[in-house]
Design an enzyme around this catalytic site. Structure first.
Site, PDB file in Angstrom:
ATOM      1  N   ARG A   1      34.037  -2.922 -36.058  1.00 35.87           N
ATOM      2  CA  ARG A   1      34.325  -4.266 -36.617  1.00 35.87           C
ATOM      3  C   ARG A   1      35.483  -4.338 -37.600  1.00 35.87           C
ATOM      4  O   ARG A   1      35.830  -5.421 -38.045  1.00 35.87           O
ATOM      5  CB  ARG A   1      33.079  -4.848 -37.310  1.00 35.87           C
ATOM      6  CG  ARG A   1      31.838  -4.932 -36.430  1.00 35.87           C
ATOM      7  CD  ARG A   1      32.052  -5.760 -35.201  1.00 35.87           C
ATOM      8  NE  ARG A   1      30.801  -6.067 -34.511  1.00 35.87           N
ATOM      9  CZ  ARG A   1      30.745  -6.391 -33.228  1.00 35.87           C
ATOM     10  NH1 ARG A   1      31.851  -6.434 -32.488  1.00 35.87           N
ATOM     11  NH2 ARG A   1      29.592  -6.670 -32.657  1.00 35.87           N
TER      12      ARG A   1
ATOM     13  N   ASP B   1      26.528   1.270 -27.543  1.00 36.14           N
ATOM     14  CA  ASP B   1      27.096  -0.084 -27.638  1.00 36.14           C
ATOM     15  C   ASP B   1      26.703  -0.724 -28.981  1.00 36.14           C
ATOM     16  O   ASP B   1      26.408  -1.916 -29.054  1.00 36.14           O
ATOM     17  CB  ASP B   1      26.654  -0.951 -26.439  1.00 36.14           C
ATOM     18  CG  ASP B   1      27.463  -2.245 -26.342  1.00 36.14           C
ATOM     19  OD1 ASP B   1      28.467  -2.402 -27.065  1.00 36.14           O
ATOM     20  OD2 ASP B   1      27.076  -3.113 -25.527  1.00 36.14           O
TER      21      ASP B   1
HETATM   22 ZN   LIG Z   1      30.913  -4.450 -23.266  1.00 32.62          ZN
END
Ligand SMILES: [Zn+2]
Length: 441
Positions: free
Chosen positions: A66, A307
């Site tokens: 991020r 993820d």
């Molecule tokens: Zn993705």
């Protein structure tokens, strides 16, 4: 500092080791692996707690850190803190930051932040197209020189077949891995969950599994055409896995990863309306989960990747339709893998190490994946029988969006060593008291 990790059960499939071994580390490098190594004067002994397993450092090849741009969700520093607490010595971070990581300047910014944090290694993944807009090829050579190990437009699929062909051709020439978020956007439409009976009952718009499968077929075909390695991000359906198996059988260089939430949860979890069950790809029905577990066990799935997708609580507090996709994963992956795959007898420890270390290192062509003499001492010490109750409030990630709150799991992390330095030590594990203090504990 020179020390010997003593009497640990070493599971190192790349070197064919599974047994009690000592590992001598000097100046950040593994210098000797053997049984009953002598302890020279001036060498510290770090006794490995009973029952713990010593593995090559775990590598998560799919995380979202991020930063730059969304530091209210996660920063590079908080992300790597979460990584080492989760047993990972290295992570590869996706380019959908703000700005997008499509330039050497952004790649270097991320690497500088990672160097300053000094915990897990960080391998940036560059954008495949400028701004990940799917129009114009990114400067893949420049990204590679700056330190990117792969390219992807993750968050979005690589938009057209022609662009995917060009990305494969250029990245292949430069020996840079291509990763795609496989999903046909026209079939996805405004879907937010898996298309099926649960979605219909709940009145939520569905995304059919075929949206993923069609795209994977496209990409595998193009990987064959260009004779270039291609990696499927977060594979989630039985049909997708069939496509990958068929591609591998045809000699196409295709690899794939599965996220822990896709092998432990089904779309039944949506009934909670908890937006922490909203991720992309969505949670699938039991038949898909069963197929993924079979693939993890038989080797047709190459990698477990989290993820890890942090979002602020205010964003996840929106209605189900409006909330962003994604959950955090770095600090639960090891426990979920132990509890749901190892302790259920579906995979052994060496397969676990292949999925979390050997294969990601091989596919990304980065250091690690083996406890070899001469290699950097990136080592994970796992505690297979540790009782863990998952609590977002004790996690290191800046965000708390995960659907495992309160879960009791068997298996966790004892310590994480990066470049010879003990960067994480779990105070809940007995027998680490004589170890040096760690930056994260
Ligand atoms: Zn993705």
């Amino acid at each position: 500092m020179t020390y010997i990790l003593k009497n640990g059960r070493v599971v190192d499939p790349a070197n064919g080791r599974d047994g009690i071994f000592d590992i001598e580390v000097r100046d950040g490098v593994i210098v000797r692996v053997g049984q009953d190594l002598p302890v020279p004067a001036g060498t510290t002994v770090l006794e490995v707690p009973a029952g713990c397993v010593v593995t090559p450092g775990l590598i998560d090849m799919h995380v979202h850190l991020r930063e730059p741009g969304q530091e209210h969700k996660e920063t590079v520093a908080s992300g790597v803190t979460a990584a080492v607490a989760g047993g990972f010595t290295a992570v590869a971070c996706m380019p959908n930051t703000s700005p997008i990581n499509d330039s050497a300047a952004v790649t270097r910014y991320i690497r500088d932040k990672a160097d300053a944090a000094g915990l897990a290694r960080v391998y940036p993944i560059g954008a495949a197209s400028v701004g990940s807009k799917g129009e114009q090829l990114a400067e893949i050579g420049e990204l590679k020189t700056a330190g990117c190990v792969a390219v992807s437009d993750d968050g979005h699929p690589i938009r057209t077949a022609l662009l995917m062909r060009r990305v494969l051709e250029y990245a292949g020439m430069l020996d840079v891995l291509v990763i795609d978020h496989c999903e046909d956007p026209t079939l996805k439409g405004d879907g937010v969950v898996h298309e099926g009976p649960v979605a219909s009952e709940l009145g939520l718009h569905g995304i059919p599994g075929e949206a993923e499968e069609l795209w994977i077929e496209r990409d595998i075909t193009l990987a064959g055409l260009t004779r270039t390695p291609f990696h499927v991000a977060h594979l989630s359906t039985a049909g997708s896995l069939r496509a990958v198996r068929a591609g591998k059988a045809r000699g196409i260089q295709v690899t794939c990863e599965v996220a822990p939430h896709h092998f432990v949860l089904t779309d039944e979890a949506l009934r909670s309306y908890d937006t922490n069950t909203k991720m992309n790809p969505p949670l699938r029905p039991q038949a898909d989960v069963d197929a993924l577990v079979d693939g993890l066990a038989d080797g047709s799935v190459d990698v477990i990747a989290t993820d890890h997708a942090p979002h602020h609580a205010d964003e996840k507090a929106l209605s189900y339709d409006q909330a962003p996709f994604g959950i955090t994963g770095l600090e639960t992956a090891v426990s979920l893998t132990f509890d749901r795959l190892v302790h259920t007898g579906r995979i052994g420890l060496s397969r676990m190490v292949e999925l979390l270390s050997v294969n990601p290192a091989r596919i990304l062509k980065v250091t690690g994946g083996a406890l070899s003499e001469g290699a950097p001492a990136d080592i994970s010490v796992l505690a297979p029988d540790l009782k863990v109750t998952v609590r977002a409030s004790t996690q290191r990630s800046l965000s708390r969006n995960m659907p495992f709150e309160g879960w009791d799991l068997r298996g966790g992390v004892a310590a994480t060593i990066v470049g010879g330095r003990v960067v994480y030590r779990n105070t809940a594990v007995e027998g680490l008291g004589a170890w040096p203090p760690a930056a994260v504990q």
